[in-house]
Design a protein around this motif. Structure first.
Motif, short mmCIF file in Angstrom:
data_model
loop_
_atom_site.label_atom_id
_atom_site.label_comp_id
_atom_site.label_asym_id
_atom_site.label_seq_id
_atom_site.Cartn_x
_atom_site.Cartn_y
_atom_site.Cartn_z
N SER A 162 1.13 9.24 -5.69
CA SER A 162 1.03 10.64 -5.28
C SER A 162 2.26 11.42 -5.69
CB SER A 162 0.75 10.79 -3.78
OG SER A 162 1.50 9.89 -3.05
N ILE A 163 3.44 10.77 -5.70
CA ILE A 163 4.63 11.48 -6.14
C ILE A 163 4.48 11.88 -7.60
CG2 ILE A 163 7.01 11.11 -6.84
CD1 ILE A 163 7.64 10.00 -4.23
N PHE A 164 4.08 10.92 -8.44
CA PHE A 164 4.04 11.25 -9.86
C PHE A 164 2.98 12.31 -10.15
CE2 PHE A 164 6.58 7.42 -10.50
CZ PHE A 164 7.53 7.96 -11.33
N VAL A 222 0.84 -1.21 0.00
CA VAL A 222 0.00 0.00 0.00
C VAL A 222 0.87 1.25 0.00
CG1 VAL A 222 -1.63 1.34 1.36
CG2 VAL A 222 -1.99 -1.10 1.04
N ILE A 223 1.92 1.24 0.83
CA ILE A 223 2.80 2.42 0.88
C ILE A 223 3.41 2.68 -0.48
CG2 ILE A 223 5.01 3.27 1.74
CD1 ILE A 223 4.45 1.92 4.33
N VAL A 224 3.95 1.63 -1.09
CA VAL A 224 4.64 1.81 -2.36
C VAL A 224 3.67 2.37 -3.40
CG1 VAL A 224 5.73 0.60 -4.28
CG2 VAL A 224 6.40 0.09 -1.93
N ILE A 225 2.51 1.74 -3.51
CA ILE A 225 1.57 2.19 -4.54
C ILE A 225 1.11 3.62 -4.25
CG2 ILE A 225 -0.68 1.78 -5.58
CD1 ILE A 225 -0.20 -1.21 -4.99
N ALA A 226 0.77 3.87 -2.98
CA ALA A 226 0.26 5.20 -2.63
C ALA A 226 1.30 6.27 -2.89
CB ALA A 226 -0.16 5.23 -1.16
N VAL A 227 2.53 6.02 -2.44
CA VAL A 227 3.55 7.05 -2.58
C VAL A 227 3.94 7.25 -4.03
CG1 VAL A 227 5.94 7.57 -2.05
CG2 VAL A 227 4.42 6.85 -0.24
N VAL A 228 4.04 6.15 -4.79
CA VAL A 228 4.40 6.29 -6.20
C VAL A 228 3.35 7.11 -6.94
CG1 VAL A 228 4.59 5.02 -8.37
CG2 VAL A 228 5.86 4.27 -6.37
N PHE A 271 8.66 12.09 1.44
CA PHE A 271 8.32 10.73 1.05
C PHE A 271 8.37 9.80 2.26
CE2 PHE A 271 10.89 6.94 0.11
CZ PHE A 271 9.94 6.16 -0.53
N THR A 272 9.41 9.89 3.05
CA THR A 272 9.50 9.00 4.22
C THR A 272 8.44 9.38 5.26
OG1 THR A 272 11.30 10.42 4.92
CG2 THR A 272 11.88 8.25 4.13
N LEU A 273 8.28 10.68 5.48
CA LEU A 273 7.30 11.07 6.50
C LEU A 273 5.89 10.66 6.08
CD1 LEU A 273 8.75 14.49 7.63
CD2 LEU A 273 8.93 12.26 8.72
N THR A 322 -3.48 8.14 -1.62
CA THR A 322 -2.89 9.00 -2.67
C THR A 322 -3.58 10.35 -2.73
OG1 THR A 322 -2.37 7.07 -3.98
CG2 THR A 322 -2.41 9.16 -5.12
N VAL A 323 -4.90 10.29 -2.79
CA VAL A 323 -5.64 11.55 -2.95
C VAL A 323 -5.37 12.49 -1.79
CG1 VAL A 323 -7.94 12.53 -3.04
CG2 VAL A 323 -7.41 10.49 -4.34
N VAL A 324 -5.19 11.91 -0.60
CA VAL A 324 -4.93 12.76 0.55
C VAL A 324 -3.54 13.39 0.44
CG1 VAL A 324 -4.70 12.78 3.05
CG2 VAL A 324 -6.45 11.39 1.97
N TYR A 325 -2.59 12.64 -0.14
CA TYR A 325 -1.22 13.16 -0.14
C TYR A 325 -0.80 13.92 -1.37
CZ TYR A 325 -0.77 10.66 4.14
OH TYR A 325 -0.96 10.26 5.40
N ILE A 326 -1.55 13.79 -2.47
CA ILE A 326 -1.17 14.55 -3.67
C ILE A 326 -1.00 16.04 -3.36
CG2 ILE A 326 -2.06 15.42 -5.87
CD1 ILE A 326 -2.89 12.66 -6.58
#
Lengths: 343, 571
Positions: A115-117, A107-113, A233-235, A179-183
Motif C-alpha cells: 500500500s505504501i508503494f 501480513v503486515i509487512v506485505i500489506a504495508v509495503v 505506517f505504524t498506525l 492493501t486495497v483498504v489502505y491505499i
C-alpha cells in the motif's frame, strides 16, 4: 561579554544512528512521552523477535496434533506439556500463539509495503500532475472509503484466494485485501502533501531552472512528501492486525493447517468460553491486544514527537543556556579566512 | 506624576529547545514612562519580541523567566509583577492594563466574527455589560481610530476591510479598555509603505490624545525615527544602547547602533554608484551596434481567470518597458501592484494574456515549455524567501549544482562540485558550506547561496524578486553590496523587484513604478526619485520613513500636503 555563541541549529554529525527515524525521536523524548515510546518499542521488539524465532520458541508446530506420546487431546487445561492448554481442535495454544505472530508480521509487512508503494506513486502522480487523472483517482479513493473496510477485505480475499488457502495464498489474500483498504489513506496523505509542496518556492525554483517533470517529482517533491509516512505506517500496521484477525474470525482467513492465525483461533474458542474453558480464547486475544497496543503506542508517540508543539521538553533553569546567534552575519568569515579555508 | 507604566528589572528568559536550553533575553532592564513611545529595535533573534511579550505574560510554556516585570495600571494606583502572576491574575491585567497589537492584522482577526463582536470580546471579559452597550462602545472606538461610517462597519467581517483598516481595528480592540500601555509588535511590517504612514499617524494620536504609552517593536529605523520618543537597541538578548530618539540618531554611541544605522538604505545613496555604472556601460558598448533588449514588453497584459461567470482579474495592464543587456531595472510597487506577476511571466511561470513580451528574443505570448527550456539556462531567478526556495533535503552544493545538472553541464552533483565551489567563493561563502543543509545557514548566507544558484549558468538575465525583504537590515546591506559587485563582474541584466524605493535606488540603473497593474512612471533613479512626475510616486516617496527624526518630521508635513491635494482617503 561572556556569553558563548552557538548556532541555534543542531549539529549535523550525529552519526548514522542519530539520524534513524525512531532512534532520533527516542533521543528527543522526555517524561511520559518517552515512557510510552519505550513501552511500545519493547512490545514491538518482542513481537517481531517472537515472529522471527517462532520455529525455535514454539514447542510444537502450528498444525501439530500429536507427538511421540500420542495425540494432545482436545480442550486440555494448561499443564506442563501444554502450558496454555490445547484447543478444541487439539492444537497446542502456546505454539499457535507463537506461530500466529509470524503470520501477523508477514501480513503486515506485505500489506504495508504494497500500500505504501502504490499509495505513494498514485498520490505523487495525481497530486503533481492533477487534471482528470487526479479527479478520477480521488473518486475511486472515496469510493473505497465508502465501503466498510472489512466487507471489502472479505470480498477481495474471496477473489484472490478463490476459497483456497495455502500458507502464501492465505497470507497474500489477507495482505492484499488489507492493501486495497489502505491505499486510499496513503494516497490521500501523499497527494495532499504533494499539492502543498508543488507551490513551495523550491519547486518553482526547479521549474525556473527547466527541470523535467519526473525530476521535480522524484528529486524535489517525493522525499519531502513522505515525511509523515512513518506515523501513518505504524498506525496502519495495528489496523492491519485487527483486519487480519477480523478476517480470520469470520472464517475468511488462513486454514489452520496452512498457518496459525489468532482470529481463527478466537473463532474456534467461541463456544469454549461459555463452558468455562478460558485458555483457548484468552491467549490469542491477549496476543492481538498486546501487538496492537505496542504498535499504536509507537505510532502515537512518533506522532506527538513529530510535532514541535506537542513534543514535551525538560524545563530549563532561568538564566541558563547559551545565546543563539541572531541573523546578523557576524559568523560569516572574512575574505581572508575564506581564502585560507579554501586553500 | 507617578512612576513608570512598566519597569523591567534584570529580565532573563531561557527557552527549552531540542538542542538544549537557549537564552533569548539576558539581564535586560528598561522602563516605559507614561504617555511615551519607547521603541525596541534590534534584528531577528535579538530578544526584542520576547521582552515585549513578557510584559503581557504571553511567553510559551517552554520559557523560563527570571527577574521582574513591574506593571502599573493606568491610574498608577497598583503595581504587579507579571512574572509571578497566576493565569487568572494575568487575564485581569491583559486588556485593561496592557494590550497588544500584532504584526499581521489579517491573522490577528477571527474571520468568522464581525469586527464589532471581536472588539466587544475584550469588554465582555472584563466588564458586565449588555450587547447594546458593548456595540455602542465598539462603534465609539472604531470612530476614534478613523474607520469611516462606524455604525454600519461595526457589523462587517474582517475580509470586508483593507489591510490598513484591519490594523486600525486591531488597534481599536487593543484600545477599547483604555489600557495605560500598548505593546505593538512590528505593527506596520506587513503593510504597504503608504498605509504604514497612516498607521504611524494613528499611533502618534494614541500617544497625544489618549496619553497611552506604547512599546513599539520594530526593525525599521525609519519607523523609529517617525514615532519614537526613546529608543532601546537590543543585540543578542542584551540592551546595548538606550537614548532618546534625537540623540540616538544624531550621535549613536554603541558600535552596533552605528553599524545598524549605516546599513539602512537611504534614497540618493545609489545615485553616484549608478551614474558610474552607466558611464562604464556606455564605454563598453560604445563601438557595438544598437543593442537588442534582453526583455522587451509592450502593452503587456496578464489576467488571472475569474470564477465562473465573473470577469478575470487584470494583474498587469498595458505595461511597456525594456531591459537592455547589462542593465538593472528596478520594479517598485506595493503589494498587489503586479510586480511579482511580471517577474514570474518573464521566468515563464505565469502565462501572459495579451500584448507582447519578448524574453531573450522569445515571444512569451505563444509560450511552449519545450521551446522555452533551452533559454532557461540564460535566466537566473532569486526568490524572496531564501529559507523556502531551497529543497530542505538537498545540501547547498547539490542545490547549486541543480541548474548545471539539468542543463547538461555536469553529469551529477558530484561532478559539478568544482564549479559549485567557485560559485560559493564568488558569493563569499566558504566551500565547506556546500556540505551543509539549508537550515544550517543564516538568512543572509542562504540568500548568498541562492544568488550562487541563480548565477550558476552565467545567465544573461537575473530576476530577483524581493531578494532582501526577508532579511535584517544589516544583512540586507551586505547582500545588496554583493549583488552590485556580482552584477559588475558578470555583467548580467537584471530585473530587481522590491517594495522598498531605497533598496531599488541603491542598485537600479532605471526605476519603474507600478501602481495597480499600471506602469505610472519610468526613468533613471535621478529622474524618478529626484523629480517624480506622477502623484502616486510622489506619495510613495513621501511615505518612506527616513532614519532621521528631524528630516522625518519635515517629510510628514510634505506627505500630509500631498494627501490633501489628492483629496484624502483615496485609498
Amino acid at each position: 561579554m561572556t556569553t558563548e555563541l552557538v548556532a541555534s541549529v543542531p549539529p549535523t554529525s550525529r552519526g548514522f544512528w542519530g539520524r534513524l527515524p525512531v532512534l532520533k525521536q527516542l533521543r528527543q523524548s522526555v517524561g511520559l512521552q518517552r515512557g510510552m515510546l519505550v513501552a511500545g518499542l519493547v512490545i514491538v521488539a518482542i513481537f517481531v523477535l517472537v515472529a522471527i524465532f517462532a520455529p525455535v520458541i514454539a514447542p510444537y508446530g502450528f498444525a501439530q496434533l500429536r507427538d511421540a506420546q500420542g495425540p494432545f487431546g482436545a480442550q486440555q487445561p494448561p499443564s506442563a506439556a501444554h502450558i496454555m492448554g490445547t484447543t478444541v481442535g487439539g492444537y497446542d495454544v502456546y505454539s499457535r500463539v507463537i506461530w500466529g505472530a509470524q503470520t501477523a508480521v508477514l501480513v503486515i509487512v506485505i500489506a504495508v509495503v504494497f500500500s505504501i508503494f502504490a499509495g505513494i506513486f498514485l498520490g505523487l502522480v495525481s497530486g503533481y500532475i492533477g487534471g482528470w487523472l487526479d479527479r478520477v483517482l480521488v473518486v475511486i479513493g472515496d469510493a473505497v472509503y465508502a465501503f466498510p473496510s472489512l466487507l471489502l477485505a472479505i470480498v477481495l480475499s474471496i477473489v484472490i484466494s478463490g476459497g483456497q488457502s495455502s500458507l502464501w495464498g492465505g497470507i497474500f489474500a489477507a495482505a492484499l485485501s488489507i492493501t486495497v483498504v489502505y491505499i486510499p489513506q496513503y494516497y490521500r496523505v501523499i497527494r495532499a502533501e504533494t499539492i502543498r509542496i508543488k507551490a513551495e518556492p523550491y519547486v518553482e525554483s526547479a521549474k525556473m531552472l527547466g527541470a523535467s517533470t519526473p525530476r521535480i517529482m522524484f528529486r524535489h517533491v517525493l522525499r519531502n512528501a513522505t515525511r509523515t509516512l512513518p506515523i501513518i505506517f505504524t498506525l496502519n500496521s495495528s489496523e492491519a492486525i485487527l483486519t487480519l484477525a477480523g478476517l480470520g474470525f469470520l472464517g475468511f482467513g488462513i486454514e489452520p493447517t496452512a498457518a496459525a492465525e489468532w482470529g481463527y483461533d478466537l473463532n474456534k474458542a467461541l463456544s469454549d468460553v461459555t463452558s468455562g474453558i478460558w485458555w483457548t480464547a484468552l491467549f490469542p486475544g491477549l496476543a492481538i491486544v498486546l501487538s496492537v497496543l505496542g504498535i499504536t503506542l509507537v505510532g502515537e508517540s512518533l506522532n506527538d514527537l513529530a510535532d514541535p508543539r506537542l513534543r514535551g521538553r525538560k524545563r530549563v533553569k532561568a538564566k541558563s543556556g547559551t545565546m543563539s546567534l541572531t541573523s546578523v552575519d557576524a559568523a560569516l568569515p572574512s575574505d581572508v579566512e575564506i581564502l585560507e579555508e579554501n586553500r | 506624576m507617578s512612576g513608570p507604566v512598566v519597569d523591567i528589572r534584570d529580565l532573563s528568559i531561557s527557552f527549552a529547545t531540542d538542542a538544549g536550553a537557549v537564552k533569548a533575553v539576558d539581564g535586560v532592564s528598561l522602563q516605559v514612562n507614561r504617555g511615551e513611545v519607547l521603541a525596541i529595535v534590534g534584528e531577528s533573534g535579538s530578544g526584542k519580541t520576547v521582552t515585549a511579550k513578557s510584559i503581557l505574560g504571553l511567553l510559551p510554556e517552554t520559557a523560563t523567566t527570571g527577574g521582574a516585570v513591574l506593571l502599573s495600571n493606568r491610574a498608577g494606583t497598583s503595581t504587579s509583577d507579571v512574572v509571578t502572576l497566576s493565569g487568572k491574575e494575568l487575564r485581569g491585567i491583559r486588556g485593561s492594563d496592557v494590550s497588544m497589537v500584532f504584526q499581521e492584522p489579517s491573522t490577528a482577526l477571527n474571520p468568522v466574527y464581525t469586527v464589532g463582536w471581536q472588539i466587544a470580546e475584550g469588554l465582555r471579559a472584563h466588564r458586565k455589560l449588555s450587547a447594546g452597550e458593548a456595540k455602542r462602545e465598539a462603534v465609539e472606538i472604531l470612530r476614534k481610530v478613523g474607520i469611516p461610517d462606524p455604525e454600519t462597519r461595526v457589523n462587517h467581517y474582517p475580509h470586508q476591510f483593507s489591510g490598513g483598516q484591519k490594523q486600525r481595528i486591531v488597534i481599536a480592540s487593543a484600545l477599547v479598555l483604555n489600557p495605560g500601555l500598548i505593546v505593538a509588535d512590528e505593527p506596520t511590517t506587513a503593510l504597504d509603505v503608504t498605509v504604514q504612514a497612516e498607521i504611524l499617524d494613528l499611533l502618534r494620536r494614541l500617544r497625544d490624545e489618549f496619553d497611552t504609552a506604547i512599546v513599539l517593536i520594530t526593525h525599521n529605523m525609519g519607523v523609529v525615527a517617525d514615532l519614537a520618543d526613546r529608543v532601546v537597541v537590543m543585540y543578542q538578548g542584551t540592551v546595548v544602547e538606550e537614548a532618546d530618539a534625537t540623540t540616538l540618531f544624531a550621535s549613536p554611541q554603541a558600535d552596533y547602533t552605528k553599524k545598524l544605522l549605516d546599513a539602512v538604505p537611504r534614497i540618493g545613496q545609489g545615485r553616484a554608484h549608478t551614474e558610474e555604472r552607466a558611464r562604464l556601460r556606455a564605454e563598453r558598448t560604445a563601438g557595438a551596434a544598437a543593442e537588442v533588449a534582453v526583455v522587451e514588453a509592450s502593452g503587456l497584459v496578464i489576467e488571472y481567470p475569474g470564477r465562473f461567470g465573473r470577469k478575470g482579474f487584470r494583474a498587469v495592464d498595458e505595461v511597456s518597458f525594456a531591459i537592455r543587456p547589462g542593465e538593472v531595472l528596478g520594479l517598485v510597487g506595493e503589494s498587489g501592484s503586479g510586480k511579482t506577476t511580471i517577474g514570474r511571466a518573464i521566468g515563464g511561470l505565469t502565462r501572459i494574456t495579451g500584448g507582447s513580451l519578448r524574453v531573450l528574443g522569445f515571444e512569451m505570448l505563444d509560450f511552449s515549455e519545450r521551446r522555452f527550456k533551452p533559454l532557461r539556462a540564460d535566466i537566473g531567478f532569486v526568490f524572496q524567501d531564501p529559507a523556502a526556495s531551497f529543497n530542505p533535503l538537498l545540501t547547498i552544493a547539490d542545490a547549486v549544482a541543480e541548474p548545471l545538472v539539468i542543463h547538461g553541464r555536469a553529469k551529477n552533483p558530484a561532478a559539478a562540485r568544482k564549479r559549485v565551489d567557485e560559485l560559493l567563493e564568488a558569493v563569499q561563502l566558504p566551500k565547506s558550506y556546500g556540505d551543509r543543509f539549508p537550515h544550517e545557514l543564516s538568512g543572509g548566507q542562504r540568500q548568498r547561496a541562492s544568488l550562487a544558484r541563480g548565477l550558476a549558468l552565467e545567465p544573461k538575465l537575473l530576476i530577483a524578486d524581493e531578494p532582501t525583504s526577508a532579511l535584517d537590515v544589516s544583512v540586507q546591506a551586505r547582500v545588496l553590496e554583493l549583488f552590485a559587485e556580482l552584477q559588475l563582474e558578470f555583467g548580467f541584466a537584471a530585473l530587481f523587484i522590491s517594495h522598498d524605493l531605497a533598496v531599488v535606488d541603491l542598485l537600479a540603473d532605471r526605476i519603474a513604478v507600478l501602481y495597480r497593474g499600471e506602469l505610472v512612471e519610468e526613468g533613471t533613479g535621478a529622474e524618478v526619485l529626484g523629480d517624480p512626475k506622477d502623484p502616486y510616486t510622489r506619495r510613495l516617496l513621501a511615505s518612506l520613513p527616513v532614519p532621521d527624526p528631524a528630516e522625518q518630521a519635515a517629510r510628514r508635513a510634505t506627505l500630509a500636503r500631498i494627501r490633501q491635494e489628492a483629496g484624502d482617503n483615496q485609498l
